[in-house]
Enzyme design. Structure first.
Site, PDB file in Angstrom:
ATOM      1  CB  ILE A   1      -1.247  -0.182   1.458  1.00 24.90           C
ATOM      2  CG1 ILE A   1      -0.324  -0.391   2.605  1.00 24.90           C
ATOM      3  CG2 ILE A   1      -1.784  -1.125   0.870  1.00 24.90           C
ATOM      4  CD1 ILE A   1      -0.426  -0.212   3.965  1.00 24.90           C
ATOM      5  N   GLY A   2       1.631   1.661   0.005  1.00 25.67           N
ATOM      6  CA  GLY A   2       3.114   1.933  -0.095  1.00 25.67           C
ATOM      7  C   GLY A   2       4.330   1.773  -0.214  1.00 25.67           C
TER       8      GLY A   2
ATOM      9  N   GLY B   1      11.414   6.316   1.153  1.00 27.04           N
ATOM     10  CA  GLY B   1      12.611   5.467   1.029  1.00 27.04           C
ATOM     11  C   GLY B   1      13.237   5.126   1.940  1.00 27.04           C
TER      12      GLY B   1
ATOM     13  CB  VAL C   1       3.193   0.068   4.352  1.00 23.52           C
ATOM     14  CG1 VAL C   1       2.289  -0.180   5.266  1.00 23.52           C
ATOM     15  CG2 VAL C   1       4.218   1.798   4.976  1.00 23.52           C
TER      16      VAL C   1
ATOM     17  CE  LYS D   1       8.183   2.746   8.231  1.00 25.46           C
ATOM     18  NZ  LYS D   1       8.270   4.049   8.579  1.00 25.46           N
TER      19      LYS D   1
ATOM     20  CG  ASP E   1       9.316  13.158   6.700  1.00 24.61           C
ATOM     21  OD1 ASP E   1       9.212  14.392   5.676  1.00 24.61           O
ATOM     22  OD2 ASP E   1       8.893  12.631   5.719  1.00 24.61           O
TER      23      ASP E   1
END
Length: 185
Positions: A27-28, A31, A35, A51, A144
Site C-alpha cells: 500500500i505504500g 525512501g 508498507v 512496515k 518528517d
C-alpha cells in the site's frame, strides 16, 4: 494511499505471510522501505499495516532509526497516532513493525475533497498538534511531519487525523528507556 506506489515489482511482491499475518498487497513505498496491508487472523481478525525497512537489516544507522520508531510508537498511546501492535523479523531477516491500518486519505486530500473552511482545518490541526506534543513529551521528534504522513479517516461521521510514519524520528537525549517507556514522563 498513493496508487502509483502500488504498481511495479519489489521484494514484497512474493511475500504471502509475515509471521502470523497474511499479506494482502503493498500500500505504500518510501525512501526507507515499504508498507503492506495484511490481515491478522488470531487472536482477533483485523487489517494491519506492516512496515518493512530492508536497509535496517544491513545498515547500522537505518537499524537505529528503525529501533527509535519502534520505541516511539510503543510508548505513544494517543488516539491521533497509529499504534504499534507487534514487531519482528521476516524469514529473510528483515525487521518489521505491525501497526494500526489507517484507512484514510492524506490531510490535504481530506481538506480539499470536503472543502473544509479555516475553522474545520484548525480543529484538525489542533488534534495533530496534541499528537505531536504527546510524542515530544516522550522524547520523540517526528522529523518528517507533512500532510502525507497525516491520514484522516471517518470515525462515526467525525474526521479522525492520525500521524503515521515515524521512520526518521529522533530520540531526544536518553528519553526512551530500554523498554520503550520514558524515563521522565
Amino acid at each position: 494511499h498513493d496508487e502509483a506506489a502500488e504498481e511495479g515489482p519489489d521484494a514484497s511482491s512474493d511475500v504471502t505471510r509475515i509471521g502470523p499475518y497474511r499479506v494482502i498487497r503493498r500500500i505504500g513505498r518510501g525512501g526507507s522501505g515499504y508498507v503492506l496491508l495484511a490481515e491478522q487472523e488470531h487472536p482477533v481478525r483485523r487489517p494491519v499495516a506492516i512496515k518493512i525497512v530492508p536497509h535496517a537489516a544491513v545498515n547500522a544507522e537505518a537499524a537505529a532509526r528503525f529501533e527509535v520508531e519502534r520505541r516511539a510508537l510503543a510508548c505513544a498511546d494517543h488516539p491521533n497516532i497509529a499504534r504499534i501492535l507487534d514487531a519482528g523479523v521476516t524469514a529473510d531477516g528483515l525487521p518489521y513493525l505491525v501497526m494500526d491500518y489507517v484507512e484514510g486519505v492524506t490531510l490535504t486530500e481530506h481538506c480539499r475533497v470536503n472543502r473544509l473552511g479555516l475553522v474545520a482545518r484548525l480543529e484538525l490541526l489542533l488534534e495533530v498538534s496534541a499528537a505531536v506534543q504527546h510524542a515530544h513529551q516522550r522524547g520523540v521528534i517526528h522529523r518528517d511531519l507533512k500532510p502525507g504522513n497525516i491520514l484522516v479517516s471517518d470515525r462515526g461521521g467525525r474526521a479522525l487525523p492520525r500521524v503515521v510514519d515515524f521512520g526518521i524520528a529522533q530520540s531526544i537525549g536518553h528519553a526512551l528507556g530500554e523498554h520503550g517507556d520514558t524515563m521522565n514522563a
